[in-house]
Scaffold this active site. Structure first.
Site, short mmCIF file in Angstrom:
data_model
loop_
_atom_site.label_atom_id
_atom_site.label_comp_id
_atom_site.label_asym_id
_atom_site.label_seq_id
_atom_site.Cartn_x
_atom_site.Cartn_y
_atom_site.Cartn_z
N PRO A 168 0.81 -1.21 0.00
CA PRO A 168 0.00 0.00 0.00
C PRO A 168 0.84 1.26 0.00
O PRO A 168 1.88 1.31 0.65
CB PRO A 168 -0.79 -0.09 1.29
CG PRO A 168 -0.44 -1.38 1.91
CD PRO A 168 0.81 -1.85 1.29
N GLU A 169 0.36 2.24 -0.71
CA GLU A 169 0.95 3.56 -0.70
C GLU A 169 0.04 4.46 0.12
O GLU A 169 -0.90 3.98 0.74
CB GLU A 169 1.11 4.06 -2.15
CG GLU A 169 1.90 3.05 -2.98
CD GLU A 169 2.08 3.46 -4.43
OE1 GLU A 169 2.12 4.67 -4.72
OE2 GLU A 169 2.20 2.56 -5.27
N LYS A 180 3.43 6.03 5.13
CA LYS A 180 2.74 4.75 4.92
C LYS A 180 2.62 3.96 6.22
O LYS A 180 2.35 2.76 6.21
CB LYS A 180 3.49 3.91 3.87
CG LYS A 180 3.65 4.61 2.52
CD LYS A 180 4.51 3.83 1.54
CE LYS A 180 4.86 4.65 0.31
NZ LYS A 180 5.84 3.99 -0.57
N HIS A 183 -20.89 -14.50 6.84
CA HIS A 183 -19.93 -13.54 6.31
C HIS A 183 -20.62 -12.30 5.77
O HIS A 183 -21.68 -12.41 5.19
CB HIS A 183 -19.17 -14.16 5.12
CG HIS A 183 -18.30 -15.30 5.50
ND1 HIS A 183 -18.62 -16.19 6.48
CD2 HIS A 183 -17.11 -15.68 4.99
CE1 HIS A 183 -17.65 -17.09 6.57
NE2 HIS A 183 -16.73 -16.81 5.68
N ARG A 204 4.08 -11.95 2.48
CA ARG A 204 5.54 -11.94 2.33
C ARG A 204 6.31 -11.64 3.61
O ARG A 204 7.55 -11.61 3.57
CB ARG A 204 5.93 -10.95 1.23
CG ARG A 204 5.51 -11.46 -0.14
CD ARG A 204 5.71 -10.43 -1.22
NE ARG A 204 7.11 -10.25 -1.56
CZ ARG A 204 7.52 -9.41 -2.51
NH1 ARG A 204 6.65 -8.70 -3.19
NH2 ARG A 204 8.79 -9.30 -2.77
N ARG A 238 12.55 -0.66 -10.59
CA ARG A 238 11.13 -0.98 -10.47
C ARG A 238 10.47 -1.02 -11.83
O ARG A 238 10.84 -0.26 -12.73
CB ARG A 238 10.40 0.09 -9.61
CG ARG A 238 11.09 0.45 -8.31
CD ARG A 238 11.08 -0.68 -7.31
NE ARG A 238 9.75 -1.12 -6.98
CZ ARG A 238 8.98 -0.57 -6.04
NH1 ARG A 238 9.44 0.44 -5.34
NH2 ARG A 238 7.78 -1.04 -5.78
#
Length: 291
Positions: A2-3, A58, A92, A124, A278
């Site tokens: 996320p940014e 962030k 849900h 990750r 990148r």
DNA sequence: CACTTGACCTGTCCGC
DNA sequence: TGCGGACAGGTCAAGT
């Protein structure tokens, strides 16, 4: 992952969903996902109530009534998902994209006294949750070094121009990704902003004109404002605190649009190149590299 | 000091 | 189908 717009979207959701709730239990991975000792967790987190949810760059800051703060960085694939008690009774939420939690990428689970839960999932394992005394948060190395918030009023084009001068010999993309230059820009909004300002990402900072910096300043602010309005951008790993995706990618002009027409020149295709290590998306007609 | 590269992890996709 | 390599929305430490 996320940014700034994605982290801000998560912050807004958590601000609405967890303030006032009292933490009854914390379970977490050993290691860097949550490196604090059990003793500290028992003393300063369990039994505490959530008093505020803030953001800087962030980084998310969950303030507790014990004068301690959970400092959270989602890095590439982190998610913070709130699950209400009704989930286990009425089933849900129909619009949530997450399956049953916890799952194999759950690193931290925070249970609240009222039967609700907050899950920190991170495929990750780059992200982390760390506990600090609230008064120490501004002294964290990252907080000392990080640049200005791009959406605040005092962040002017002049501020951007001045702060770019410390990275004169690198590429403009590397410079705006540098969190000490300004806060919150990552790979998506770097490409989107540079496309908007018609600047080739590999242009050296010293070769970017003052007018181009003005354009870039305006584009970064516009693109981030729109992205927050749309709830951020979603790939397969980003979801907000309610387990939902953002829709900014429907409005993206260059990022991940290789092979599709440039919005300014529909006959010219967006290309994917590599800049600053990148993946980078450009229109070869509007974004011409200088030197 | 400024700049670049590799490392941290797991999962997926793509070409042979 | 299996396997190797590249790559993924971020930062750091270490190298030059």
């Amino acid at each position: 992952m996320p940014e700034l717009p994605e982290v801000e979207t998560v912050r807004r959701g958590l601000h609405r969903l967890i303030i006032g709730r009292t933490i009854s239990k914390v379970t977490h991975d050993t290691g860097k996902s949550f490196p604090n000792s059990e003793a500290d967790v028992l003393q300063f987190v369990v039994g505490a109530n959530v008093t505020d949810v803030r953001r800087r760059a962030k980084v998310l800051l969950v303030d507790l009534g014990t004068e301690y703060t959970l400092v959270i960085h989602l890095k590439m694939t982190g998610q913070l998902v709130f699950v209400g008690a009704e989930r286990f009774g009425a089933g849900h939420p129909t619009d949530s994209l997450v399956g049953e939690l916890p799952d194999r990428s759950t690193r931290v689970t925070i249970d609240f006294q009222d039967g609700t839960h907050l899950y920190f999932n991170d495929q990750r394992k780059f992200g982390w949750v760390k506990l600090y005394p609230t008064v120490e948060v501004p002294n964290i190395n990252f907080m000392q070094k990080v640049g200005p918030e791009p959406l605040e009023d005092h962040f002017t084009a002049q501020t951007l121009y001045d702060r770019l001068q410390r990275r004169k010999n690198t590429t403009i993309k590397a410079a705006i990704l540098d969190q000490t230059v300004l806060a919150g820009v990552g790979n998506i909004y770097a490409d989107e902003g540079l496309w908007g300002a018609c600047i080739h990402p590999a242009t050296r900072v010293k070769d970017v004109s003052r007018d181009q910096v003005n354009d870039l300043w305006r584009e970064i602010r516009e693109v981030m404002t729109l992205a927050i309005e749309k709830g951020g951008s979603s790939n397969h790993t980003y979801i907000n605190a309610e387990g939902k995706k953002g829709s900014y990618m429907d409005f993206a002009r260059a990022f991940r649009r290789e092979g599709l027409g440039c919005p300014r020149h529909p006959e010219t295709m967006i290309e994917k190149i590599k800049v600053a290590g990148r993946g980078t998306h450009i229109c070869p007609i509007c974004q011409v590299q200088i030197r």
